[in-house]
Design an enzyme around this catalytic site. Structure first.
Site, short mmCIF file in Angstrom:
data_model
loop_
_atom_site.label_atom_id
_atom_site.label_comp_id
_atom_site.label_asym_id
_atom_site.label_seq_id
_atom_site.Cartn_x
_atom_site.Cartn_y
_atom_site.Cartn_z
CB SER A 193 -0.86 -0.06 1.24
OG SER A 193 -1.79 0.96 1.18
CE LYS B 296 -5.89 9.66 -0.99
NZ LYS B 296 -6.74 8.80 -0.41
CB CYS C 256 -47.79 24.31 -15.58
SG CYS C 256 -47.84 22.55 -15.93
CE LYS D 44 -3.31 6.89 -3.41
NZ LYS D 44 -3.79 5.66 -3.94
CD GLU E 270 5.00 6.39 -10.93
OE1 GLU E 270 3.99 5.74 -10.62
OE2 GLU E 270 6.15 5.92 -10.93
CB CYS F 234 -45.04 23.08 -18.50
SG CYS F 234 -44.26 23.37 -16.92
CB CYS G 215 -44.87 18.35 -16.24
SG CYS G 215 -45.89 19.65 -16.96
CE1 TYR H 267 1.06 0.63 -9.31
CE2 TYR H 267 -0.50 2.04 -10.46
CZ TYR H 267 -0.24 1.06 -9.52
OH TYR H 267 -1.26 0.51 -8.80
CG ASP I 141 -9.96 7.46 -7.24
OD1 ASP I 141 -9.77 6.42 -6.56
OD2 ASP I 141 -10.86 8.28 -6.98
CB CYS J 4 -46.44 20.13 -13.18
SG CYS J 4 -45.12 21.26 -13.68
#
Ligand code: IVH
Length: 689
Positions: free
Chosen positions: A96, A327, A424, A128, A126, A444, A439, A238, A130, A421
């Site tokens: 990790s 981060k 209207c 990170k 580099e 409207c 609607c 990587y 996600d 709605c």
């Protein structure tokens, strides 16, 4: 049960007894949140909050080493395997990364490395990514096993799924490839592809993914590789974990070797940082570019470049001591959902919107978020008064991810769609999908406003200066009550309004005038036919020469077009059969729209780029990027944003960057803009000027 966040500050704990208590509390909390995240797929705290718990625990265990225990969450890498997939033991643990949001902690990291190595090391920076990490084993140059990280020791077998990802080499490139090679990287989905996927899923009545990472993980961890194959997945590599017979000395060499073997690396955003200044600079630049990247990242990673130095620094608990993730400010936060209001869209669809207690997320104040529809609210069990987890992913509208059920006190109220709605007062009807409410009144006022906004939008008639706020202002002043009414605006009408001077009124009127020459496909998009987006309007204008031809087409005839399914055909036929719509179109034609159709694909028409895939990079002189992409489409080709093995040509303008390297790595031919123009001219196409 209400699980309170343990309020522990490791620095202030001096006594072992207090430390033991705090450690137990933190471990219990982390176990609880791991279960919510990995097993139930239903986290109740944001990632940064989780990271904070983990960091506090690690800090206490470091301060009181004899309270360390092998079953502490700091001792494993996290992740429950999906049993049906089969498991793979990693040849070496997948580690990790210690993560921080704090610049001073990065300084301490750099200082620590320097002290322990007795010299200033060089770092490789580099992004990170996600996404989710994978490990690939190549035996005799061929991909043999692919696995997810799992708990770091053992992962899930995703070999068949990984093989469907086109940009991952099934065989290594180059002459002297290692007999045994283990590499690692991050699987992800581009932000725009994630948006498209969710849009399609929404249209088909399927549940949507909360973010690109979930979409990538869900797509890769499929039991049926055919499903994975249809999903747009990518991978940046990587790490070289093992390479028999190839001596690599640095991370930089490893990345070069990866590229040489045919793996995609991130050339554009890999940099060498000799000191803290460059580290800070890289982090700042990357954060600034974050929203402009095609993929999601949540920080920068800094790794000591030399492998012998990495070895000297070693691994502690689960984190290598030679790397750190710095981060970016978080993009998720929890806040209170104060109320739910209902918006009326251009098709009459009613969309519930959450009004939130304002909360800062990644530098932006978020005050509301989309809730899609009643059935989505029920599925997520979101109630008024809930504390909710809100996410802002790049330029996507903020989303309510989920309620924090543990925080409820019983006062929260379930939401019901109104029967009338809210604008209207018409009786609301349920759509055929039984999910969305509408609607039904096409006159409207709310619908008209939204239709005008859509008409003027960039993808539609592209009327610069007629954005959402302006439309609201005009409608409030009673100046627009239909699409065609914008063509009857007069300068005096505009200048009588607040904040509109002579100059901007003239500019706007000129812009509106300019739409008379817009091609047919843009007009079709502007009409906002339900289920007909940017791609389908091109398909329609390729198949029908004039608007009249299309308006006369029957549902059955429309269905014969390859890319038009039954629902879309019905939607188009219904739209053009509607009296109100026909009247609006007639009025628009009377203001003098030309509606020329350069897309029409007559028999024998010129299509020199038929089925070709072109990538543009750098800045072009003759066209804007959008114009170049339109040109390619009108000549039968496709224009994509990233280079893959399916790319036929890369057209490189000035300042072309990483895509050029990518093209070279994949042996994709590269043309300059001038060469591209000559190519088109040689094939008789009109390349403009
Ligand atoms: S290196 C040192 N490099 O972050 C070994 N990891 O928190 C760790 N990640 O499991 C891997 N981008 O999923 C590394 N450029 C990058 C990364 C990266 C994203 C992920 C990866 C890893 C997790 C560790």
């Amino acid at each position: 049960m209400v699980r309170k966040k343990p309020d522990v500050s490791p620095e202030s704990i001096e006594k072992k007894k207090d430390a033991r208590e705090a450690i137990e509390e933190l471990r219990a909390a982390i176990h609880y949140h791991d279960h919510r995240y990995y097993v139930l797929d239903d986290p109740v705290i944001s990632d940064p909050e989780y990271d904070e718990l983990m960091q506090k625990l690690a800090a206490l265990e470091e301060k009181f080493p004899d309270l360390q225990s092998p079953d502490s969450p700091t001792q494993r890498v996290g992740g429950e395997p999906r049993e049906e997939l089969g498991s793979v033991k990693h040849p070496s643990p997948m580690l990790s990364l210690a993560a921080t949001y704090d610049e001073e902690e990065v300084e301490r990291f750099v200082e620590r490395c320097r002290e322990r190595l007795n010299k200033k090391p060089e770092f490789v920076a580099e992004p990170k990514y996600d996404g989710l990490s994978v490990e690939l084993l190549y035996e005799d140059g061929k991909l043999s096993v692919a696995s997810t990280r799992g708990d770091g020791q053992t992962g899930e077998d995703v070999t068949a799924n990984i093989k469907t990802i086109k940009e991952i080499p099934l065989e290594l490139l180059g002459d002297s490839t290692p007999k045994w090679l283990v590499v690692r990287g991050e699987i992800f989905m581009n932000k725009d592809e994630f948006g498209d996927l969710n849009r399609r899923r929404e249209e088909n009545g399927e549940s949507t993914f909360a973010n690109p990472r979930n979409a990538a993980a869900g797509s890769l961890r499929q039991l049926d590789p055919n499903v994975t194959a249809k999903r747009p997945l990518h991978c940046f590599f990587y790490e070289v974990a093992e390479a028999k017979g190839r001596k690599l000395k640095t991370q930089r060499e490893a990345l070069d070797a990866l590229a040489e073997w045919g793996f995609r690396i991130n050339g554009e955003w890999t940099e060498t940082c000799p000191s803290l200044d460059e580290i800070r600079g890289y982090h700042e630049r990357l954060e600034q570019q974050r929203d402009h990247l095609e993929y999601e990242i949540d920080g920068a990673v800094f790794k000591v470049n030399g492998f012998s130095e990495q070895e000297k620094l070693g691994v502690r608990q689960r984190d290598p001591q030679w790397a750190i993730a710095y981060k970016f400010s978080p993009r998720q936060a929890t806040t209170k959902l104060k109320s739910i209001r209902v918006q009326v869209g251009r098709t009459g669809q009613l969309t519930p919107v959450a009004d939130l207690e304002p909360v800062g997320i990644g530098g932006v104040e978020v005050t509301h978020a989309s809730l899609h529809n009643q059935s989505e609210i029920e599925r997520k069990d979101i109630r008024v008064g809930d504390t909710v987890l809100v996410e802002r992913a790049g330029d996507v509208i903020p989303q309510v991810v989920k309620p924090i059920e543990d925080d409820r006190d019983g006062s929260e109220k379930k939401f019901r769609m109104p029967e009338k709605c809210p604008v209207c007062g018409s009786e609301v009807v349920m759509g055929e999908d039984k999910k969305n409410a509408y609607c039904p009144n096409t006159t409207c006022e709310a619908q008209i406003r939204e239709r005008v906004k859509h008409y003027a939008s960039k993808e539609g008639m592209d009327i610069e200066g007629l954005g959402s706020k302006m439309v609201e202002q005009f409608a409030d002043a009673g100046l627009i009550d239909s699409l065609s009414s914008i063509y009857h605006l007069k300068k005096e009408d505009l200048t009588s309004l607040e904040k509109i001077g002579d100059k901007s009124a003239e500019n706007l009127l000129r812009e509106i005038e300019g739409t008379r020459g817009r091609p047919l496909y843009r007009f079709l998009y502007s009409l906002g036919i339900p289920l007909v987006g940017e791609h389908l309007v091109r398909v329609l204008s390729q198949n029908y020469e004039t608007l009249d031809d299309l308006m006369d087409a029957s549902e059955a005839e429309l269905r014969e077009i390859e890319e038009v399914g039954p629902e879309v055909a019905r939607s188009i036929a219904t739209f053009f059969a509607d009296e109100q719509n026909r009247k609006e179109i007639k009025n628009l034609r009377e203001v003098g729209l030309e509606l020329l159709n350069p897309d029409y694909r007559a028999e024998g028409a010129l299509r020199p780029l038929e089925d070709m895939s072109i990538v543009f990079t750098g800045s072009l002189k003759r066209w804007t990027r959008g114009e170049a992409e339109e040109l390619v489409q009108s000549l039968g080709g496709r224009s994509t944003s990233s280079v893959s093995d399916n790319t036929d040509y890369v057209v490189a303008g000035e300042g072309a960057g990483s895509k050029l390297n990518e093209a070279e790595e994949r042996n994709v031919p590269v043309m300059s803009e001038e060469e591209f123009i000559s190519f088109l001219e040689e094939h008789g196409a009109d390349a403009g000027s």
